[in-house]
Design a protein around this motif. Sequence first.
Motif, short mmCIF file in Angstrom:
data_model
loop_
_atom_site.label_atom_id
_atom_site.label_comp_id
_atom_site.label_asym_id
_atom_site.label_seq_id
_atom_site.Cartn_x
_atom_site.Cartn_y
_atom_site.Cartn_z
N VAL A 28 -15.25 3.16 -64.89
CA VAL A 28 -16.33 4.12 -64.67
C VAL A 28 -17.14 3.66 -63.46
CG1 VAL A 28 -18.42 5.14 -65.63
CG2 VAL A 28 -16.48 4.65 -67.11
N GLY A 29 -17.38 4.60 -62.52
CA GLY A 29 -18.21 4.31 -61.36
C GLY A 29 -19.42 5.24 -61.36
N VAL A 30 -20.56 4.71 -61.01
CA VAL A 30 -21.77 5.52 -60.94
C VAL A 30 -22.18 5.61 -59.48
CG1 VAL A 30 -24.18 5.69 -61.63
CG2 VAL A 30 -22.50 4.75 -63.21
N PHE A 31 -22.31 6.84 -58.98
CA PHE A 31 -22.64 7.07 -57.59
C PHE A 31 -23.89 7.93 -57.50
CE2 PHE A 31 -18.06 6.61 -57.90
CZ PHE A 31 -17.83 5.59 -57.00
N PHE A 32 -24.70 7.69 -56.50
CA PHE A 32 -25.88 8.49 -56.24
C PHE A 32 -25.71 9.18 -54.90
CE2 PHE A 32 -27.23 5.04 -58.98
CZ PHE A 32 -27.84 5.74 -60.00
N GLY A 33 -26.06 10.44 -54.82
CA GLY A 33 -25.94 11.18 -53.57
C GLY A 33 -24.76 12.12 -53.60
N VAL A 34 -24.25 12.44 -52.42
CA VAL A 34 -23.16 13.39 -52.27
C VAL A 34 -21.85 12.70 -52.63
CG1 VAL A 34 -21.95 14.86 -50.64
CG2 VAL A 34 -24.41 14.60 -50.47
N HIS A 36 -17.93 11.76 -52.60
CA HIS A 36 -16.87 11.75 -51.61
C HIS A 36 -15.53 11.64 -52.35
CE1 HIS A 36 -20.31 10.81 -49.10
NE2 HIS A 36 -19.56 11.11 -48.05
N TYR A 37 -14.49 12.23 -51.77
CA TYR A 37 -13.17 12.27 -52.39
C TYR A 37 -12.13 11.68 -51.44
CZ TYR A 37 -15.62 15.57 -55.37
OH TYR A 37 -16.53 16.16 -56.20
N ASP A 38 -11.00 11.26 -52.00
CA ASP A 38 -9.91 10.72 -51.21
C ASP A 38 -9.08 11.81 -50.55
OD1 ASP A 38 -10.61 8.15 -51.93
OD2 ASP A 38 -9.24 8.10 -53.64
N TYR A 39 -9.30 13.05 -50.93
CA TYR A 39 -8.52 14.18 -50.41
C TYR A 39 -9.46 15.34 -50.10
CZ TYR A 39 -9.25 15.56 -55.24
OH TYR A 39 -9.83 15.86 -56.44
N ASP A 44 -14.19 23.84 -46.69
CA ASP A 44 -15.53 23.51 -46.20
C ASP A 44 -15.85 22.02 -46.33
OD1 ASP A 44 -15.46 23.72 -48.95
OD2 ASP A 44 -17.52 24.43 -49.12
N TYR A 45 -14.86 21.20 -46.61
CA TYR A 45 -15.07 19.76 -46.74
C TYR A 45 -14.83 19.07 -45.40
CZ TYR A 45 -15.64 19.75 -51.77
OH TYR A 45 -16.13 19.93 -53.03
N ARG A 46 -15.65 18.07 -45.09
CA ARG A 46 -15.53 17.29 -43.87
C ARG A 46 -15.20 15.85 -44.21
NH1 ARG A 46 -20.53 19.02 -39.96
NH2 ARG A 46 -19.99 21.20 -39.76
N TYR A 47 -14.60 15.15 -43.25
CA TYR A 47 -14.23 13.76 -43.46
C TYR A 47 -15.26 12.84 -42.84
CZ TYR A 47 -11.51 9.51 -43.74
OH TYR A 47 -11.09 8.25 -44.03
N ARG A 48 -15.67 11.82 -43.57
CA ARG A 48 -16.61 10.82 -43.08
C ARG A 48 -15.93 9.46 -43.16
NH1 ARG A 48 -22.48 9.57 -45.76
NH2 ARG A 48 -23.18 8.11 -44.18
N ARG A 49 -15.73 8.84 -42.00
CA ARG A 49 -15.00 7.58 -41.94
C ARG A 49 -15.66 6.52 -42.81
NH1 ARG A 49 -14.80 4.96 -36.34
NH2 ARG A 49 -14.22 7.06 -35.82
N GLY A 50 -14.87 5.85 -43.62
CA GLY A 50 -15.37 4.82 -44.50
C GLY A 50 -15.81 5.33 -45.86
N TYR A 51 -15.91 6.67 -46.01
CA TYR A 51 -16.36 7.25 -47.26
C TYR A 51 -15.32 8.21 -47.84
CZ TYR A 51 -20.94 5.38 -46.17
OH TYR A 51 -21.97 4.54 -45.90
N GLY A 52 -14.87 9.16 -47.05
CA GLY A 52 -13.90 10.14 -47.52
C GLY A 52 -14.37 11.55 -47.25
N TRP A 53 -13.84 12.50 -48.02
CA TRP A 53 -14.14 13.92 -47.85
C TRP A 53 -15.37 14.30 -48.67
CZ3 TRP A 53 -11.55 16.86 -44.39
CH2 TRP A 53 -10.36 16.36 -43.90
N TYR A 54 -16.24 15.13 -48.10
CA TYR A 54 -17.44 15.60 -48.79
C TYR A 54 -17.70 17.06 -48.41
CZ TYR A 54 -19.99 15.23 -44.41
OH TYR A 54 -20.42 15.40 -43.12
N GLN A 55 -18.44 17.74 -49.24
CA GLN A 55 -18.74 19.15 -48.98
C GLN A 55 -19.95 19.25 -48.06
OE1 GLN A 55 -19.64 21.52 -52.41
NE2 GLN A 55 -18.98 23.38 -51.39
#
Length: 118
Positions: A28-34, A36-39, A44-55
């Motif tokens: 289980v991982g707990v994340f705060f904020g937007v 990010h996905y591996d795919y 409408d998703y953009r790629y952010r280097r070091g994080y992954g895909w986000y809306q």
Amino acid sequence: MKRLLLASALAASVVIGMAPAADAKIKVGVFFGVPHYDYQVGPDYRYRRGYGWYQHGGYGGYDRLSCREAKRHVRASGFRNVETIECNGRTYTFEATNRRGREITVFVDSRSGRVWRG
């Protein structure tokens, strides 16, 4: 009465101590904020280097323009010789030359990209 409470507390601690430990099989991982996905989930998703895909633009507008992107918005609005004054907070501030050759202050909304002059 004290002996009964003491005996029940001792019995409970023995039962808990004898229970076999459960192996954790779920990570289980707990994340705060937007998130990010591996795919890429959607178009409408953009790629952010070091994080992954986000809306982009989702999740209440927490996604902000970078200072470089905001500077591009200022140039695309017809201003030249754009210099950064401040790129913090909700509004970014730039100095630029307008079409008449006058130096003016230009503001950019860090979330929407809207440009206006001061």
